[in-house]
Design a protein around this motif. Sequence first.
Motif, PDB file in Angstrom:
ATOM      1  N   ARG A  42       1.954  -0.482   6.048  1.00 32.53           N
ATOM      2  CA  ARG A  42       3.688   0.362   6.063  1.00 32.53           C
ATOM      3  C   ARG A  42       3.831   1.082   4.319  1.00 32.53           C
ATOM      4  NH1 ARG A  42       5.249  -3.915   8.855  1.00 32.53           N
ATOM      5  NH2 ARG A  42       6.185  -5.295   7.148  1.00 32.53           N
ATOM      6  N   LEU A  43       3.101   0.863   2.994  1.00 30.32           N
ATOM      7  CA  LEU A  43       2.757   1.179   2.120  1.00 30.32           C
ATOM      8  C   LEU A  43       1.526   1.499   1.532  1.00 30.32           C
ATOM      9  CD1 LEU A  43       5.713  -0.437   0.334  1.00 30.32           C
ATOM     10  CD2 LEU A  43       5.284   1.536   0.633  1.00 30.32           C
ATOM     11  N   THR A  44       1.163   2.661   1.023  1.00 31.17           N
ATOM     12  CA  THR A  44       0.215   2.593   0.138  1.00 31.17           C
ATOM     13  C   THR A  44      -0.463   1.951  -0.842  1.00 31.17           C
ATOM     14  OG1 THR A  44       0.502   4.978  -1.216  1.00 31.17           O
ATOM     15  CG2 THR A  44       0.753   5.227   1.486  1.00 31.17           C
ATOM     16  N   ALA A  45      -1.420   2.071  -1.147  1.00 30.27           N
ATOM     17  CA  ALA A  45      -1.507   1.297  -3.099  1.00 30.27           C
ATOM     18  C   ALA A  45      -1.335   1.605  -4.161  1.00 30.27           C
ATOM     19  CB  ALA A  45      -3.648   1.055  -2.452  1.00 30.27           C
ATOM     20  N   PRO A  46      -0.854   3.011  -4.386  1.00 29.67           N
ATOM     21  CA  PRO A  46      -0.098   3.878  -5.378  1.00 29.67           C
ATOM     22  C   PRO A  46       1.001   3.583  -5.053  1.00 29.67           C
ATOM     23  CG  PRO A  46      -2.212   4.929  -4.499  1.00 29.67           C
ATOM     24  CD  PRO A  46      -1.974   4.354  -3.916  1.00 29.67           C
ATOM     25  N   ASP A  47       1.547   3.783  -4.242  1.00 32.97           N
ATOM     26  CA  ASP A  47       2.673   3.253  -4.132  1.00 32.97           C
ATOM     27  C   ASP A  47       3.222   2.483  -3.956  1.00 32.97           C
ATOM     28  OD1 ASP A  47       3.576   6.565  -3.276  1.00 32.97           O
ATOM     29  OD2 ASP A  47       3.067   5.953  -0.731  1.00 32.97           O
ATOM     30  N   PHE A  48       2.814   1.536  -3.548  1.00 37.33           N
ATOM     31  CA  PHE A  48       3.411   0.370  -3.373  1.00 37.33           C
ATOM     32  C   PHE A  48       2.884  -0.506  -5.025  1.00 37.33           C
ATOM     33  CE2 PHE A  48       1.616  -4.941  -4.382  1.00 37.33           C
ATOM     34  CZ  PHE A  48       3.177  -4.992  -3.904  1.00 37.33           C
ATOM     35  N   ALA A  49       1.825  -0.375  -5.876  1.00 41.62           N
ATOM     36  CA  ALA A  49       1.699  -0.372  -7.717  1.00 41.62           C
ATOM     37  C   ALA A  49       2.748   0.058  -7.858  1.00 41.62           C
ATOM     38  CB  ALA A  49       0.778   0.155  -7.780  1.00 41.62           C
ATOM     39  N   ARG A  50       3.727   2.016  -7.850  1.00 46.77           N
ATOM     40  CA  ARG A  50       4.672   2.025  -8.453  1.00 46.77           C
ATOM     41  C   ARG A  50       6.436   0.978  -8.080  1.00 46.77           C
ATOM     42  NH1 ARG A  50       2.137   6.816  -7.482  1.00 46.77           N
ATOM     43  NH2 ARG A  50       3.116   6.840  -5.303  1.00 46.77           N
ATOM     44  N   TRP A  51       6.349   0.433  -6.864  1.00 45.30           N
ATOM     45  CA  TRP A  51       7.152  -0.353  -6.208  1.00 45.30           C
ATOM     46  C   TRP A  51       7.398  -1.396  -7.325  1.00 45.30           C
ATOM     47  CZ3 TRP A  51       8.007  -4.443  -3.562  1.00 45.30           C
ATOM     48  CH2 TRP A  51       9.204  -4.677  -2.855  1.00 45.30           C
ATOM     49  N   ILE A 111      -2.936  -6.069  -8.991  1.00 52.71           N
ATOM     50  CA  ILE A 111      -3.202  -4.271  -9.241  1.00 52.71           C
ATOM     51  C   ILE A 111      -4.502  -4.508  -9.691  1.00 52.71           C
ATOM     52  CG2 ILE A 111      -1.553  -2.914 -11.328  1.00 52.71           C
ATOM     53  CD1 ILE A 111       0.872  -4.659 -10.122  1.00 52.71           C
ATOM     54  N   ARG A 112      -4.366  -4.553 -10.320  1.00 52.71           N
ATOM     55  CA  ARG A 112      -6.022  -4.263 -11.299  1.00 52.71           C
ATOM     56  C   ARG A 112      -7.381  -3.719 -10.105  1.00 52.71           C
ATOM     57  NH1 ARG A 112      -5.583  -8.760 -14.795  1.00 52.71           N
ATOM     58  NH2 ARG A 112      -6.248  -9.574 -12.905  1.00 52.71           N
ATOM     59  N   THR A 113      -6.777  -4.207  -8.431  1.00 57.98           N
ATOM     60  CA  THR A 113      -7.960  -4.220  -7.850  1.00 57.98           C
ATOM     61  C   THR A 113      -7.255  -2.667  -6.790  1.00 57.98           C
ATOM     62  OG1 THR A 113      -6.553  -5.465  -5.882  1.00 57.98           O
ATOM     63  CG2 THR A 113      -8.072  -7.140  -7.534  1.00 57.98           C
ATOM     64  N   LEU A 114      -6.554  -1.886  -6.586  1.00 55.25           N
ATOM     65  CA  LEU A 114      -5.520  -1.421  -6.080  1.00 55.25           C
ATOM     66  C   LEU A 114      -6.550  -0.273  -6.265  1.00 55.25           C
ATOM     67  CD1 LEU A 114      -1.521  -1.790  -6.582  1.00 55.25           C
ATOM     68  CD2 LEU A 114      -3.588  -2.001  -4.694  1.00 55.25           C
ATOM     69  N   GLU A 115      -7.988  -0.055  -6.891  1.00 49.94           N
ATOM     70  CA  GLU A 115      -8.544   0.947  -7.249  1.00 49.94           C
ATOM     71  C   GLU A 115      -9.555   0.794  -6.938  1.00 49.94           C
ATOM     72  OE1 GLU A 115      -8.068   3.651 -10.480  1.00 49.94           O
ATOM     73  OE2 GLU A 115      -6.311   3.470 -10.792  1.00 49.94           O
ATOM     74  N   GLU A 116      -9.919  -0.589  -5.962  1.00 55.52           N
ATOM     75  CA  GLU A 116     -11.212  -0.767  -5.965  1.00 55.52           C
ATOM     76  C   GLU A 116     -11.471  -0.741  -4.158  1.00 55.52           C
ATOM     77  OE1 GLU A 116     -12.348  -4.129  -7.720  1.00 55.52           O
ATOM     78  OE2 GLU A 116     -11.324  -4.461  -9.358  1.00 55.52           O
ATOM     79  N   SER A 117     -12.362  -1.600  -3.860  1.00 58.99           N
ATOM     80  CA  SER A 117     -12.186  -1.367  -2.512  1.00 58.99           C
ATOM     81  C   SER A 117     -11.115  -2.030  -1.273  1.00 58.99           C
ATOM     82  CB  SER A 117     -13.996  -2.177  -1.569  1.00 58.99           C
ATOM     83  OG  SER A 117     -13.719  -3.234  -2.661  1.00 58.99           O
ATOM     84  N   GLU A 118     -11.061  -1.678   0.139  1.00 57.85           N
ATOM     85  CA  GLU A 118     -10.304  -2.707   0.596  1.00 57.85           C
ATOM     86  C   GLU A 118     -10.027  -3.960   0.641  1.00 57.85           C
ATOM     87  OE1 GLU A 118      -9.290  -0.337   3.571  1.00 57.85           O
ATOM     88  OE2 GLU A 118      -9.263   1.881   3.059  1.00 57.85           O
ATOM     89  N   ASP A 119     -11.188  -4.281   0.586  1.00 56.52           N
ATOM     90  CA  ASP A 119     -11.607  -5.677   0.911  1.00 56.52           C
ATOM     91  C   ASP A 119     -10.967  -6.538  -0.264  1.00 56.52           C
ATOM     92  OD1 ASP A 119     -12.960  -5.594   2.837  1.00 56.52           O
ATOM     93  OD2 ASP A 119     -15.335  -5.401   2.677  1.00 56.52           O
ATOM     94  N   LYS A 120     -11.516  -6.434  -1.986  1.00 53.01           N
ATOM     95  CA  LYS A 120     -10.870  -6.763  -2.731  1.00 53.01           C
ATOM     96  C   LYS A 120      -9.129  -6.319  -2.505  1.00 53.01           C
ATOM     97  CE  LYS A 120     -15.708  -6.181  -5.965  1.00 53.01           C
ATOM     98  NZ  LYS A 120     -15.650  -5.474  -7.360  1.00 53.01           N
ATOM     99  N   GLN A 121      -8.100  -5.380  -2.216  1.00 55.23           N
ATOM    100  CA  GLN A 121      -7.875  -5.833  -2.473  1.00 55.23           C
ATOM    101  C   GLN A 121      -6.510  -5.939  -1.676  1.00 55.23           C
ATOM    102  OE1 GLN A 121      -5.852  -1.197  -1.623  1.00 55.23           O
ATOM    103  NE2 GLN A 121      -7.343  -0.553  -3.225  1.00 55.23           N
ATOM    104  N   ARG A 122      -7.479  -6.578   0.016  1.00 52.66           N
ATOM    105  CA  ARG A 122      -6.893  -7.794   1.070  1.00 52.66           C
ATOM    106  C   ARG A 122      -7.325  -8.760   0.281  1.00 52.66           C
ATOM    107  NH1 ARG A 122      -3.551  -6.116   4.050  1.00 52.66           N
ATOM    108  NH2 ARG A 122      -4.656  -4.300   4.543  1.00 52.66           N
ATOM    109  N   PHE A 123      -7.719  -9.517  -0.739  1.00 47.71           N
ATOM    110  CA  PHE A 123      -7.712 -10.692  -0.841  1.00 47.71           C
ATOM    111  C   PHE A 123      -7.168 -10.935  -1.448  1.00 47.71           C
ATOM    112  CE2 PHE A 123     -10.143 -13.884  -4.108  1.00 47.71           C
ATOM    113  CZ  PHE A 123     -10.173 -14.518  -2.849  1.00 47.71           C
ATOM    114  N   ALA A 124      -6.981  -9.926  -2.712  1.00 51.11           N
ATOM    115  CA  ALA A 124      -6.071 -10.231  -3.609  1.00 51.11           C
ATOM    116  C   ALA A 124      -4.576  -9.846  -3.528  1.00 51.11           C
ATOM    117  CB  ALA A 124      -6.077  -8.506  -4.641  1.00 51.11           C
ATOM    118  N   ALA A 125      -4.323  -9.250  -2.455  1.00 53.17           N
ATOM    119  CA  ALA A 125      -2.711  -9.338  -2.133  1.00 53.17           C
ATOM    120  C   ALA A 125      -2.805 -10.236  -1.299  1.00 53.17           C
ATOM    121  CB  ALA A 125      -2.283  -8.326  -1.155  1.00 53.17           C
TER     122      ALA A 125
END
Length: 197
Positions: free
Chosen positions: A69-78, A141-155
């Motif tokens: 429901r939130l994109t990575a950039p939107d989520f990071a700002r929020w 937050i550091r993974t938000l510009e990396e692959s979706e897999d890394k983002q998902r794992f970090a999230a």
Amino acid sequence: MSEAANLLLLERAGLPDDLRWLVQKYPRENWQGHANILGLANMWLQRHDMFRELGGMLTNGINDYREGRLTAPDFARWFAPRLNHFLGHLDGHHNVEDYQYFPAFAKAEPRLKRGFEILDADHHTIHEGLERNAETANAFIRTLEESEDKQRFAADAYADENSRLIAMLKRHLADEEDLIIPLILDRGDRALVEDDD
């Protein structure tokens, strides 16, 4: 503090019975009926409600991101300013309690001293949780510009750490209220603050 350490935050269901005599005299369901709830007790409850609300907001935010429901950039700002607000205010609140209120309250009612030691031990545990929470949030937050897999794992790692912190916080806030609000209702906030002089 060794006795207090035996009452681990995530393993207890509440304060020990020998520390609950004032909450039995002033049960939670009757707190709003007391005239002096508008003073120090009300401030305490409002501050705790704010922490509960902020914790819930962070949990909902990470869930919104994880469910798309939130994109990575939107989520990071929020996310970043809210997390910083939550962690900073919680740490500051605990410092004021540890160095001002808890000593004054323990002096005013020595039979509750062990309860304040338990709460102080909780603060150390929660502080470690705050540090882990910040570390996993920064890693995420550091993974938000990396692959979706890394983002998902970090999230997922952050969500797990956040859930643990919120669980600790819920238990601690309830126990702290059960110790402090009845003491304030019994003695009055002015008497407790003046006892510290």
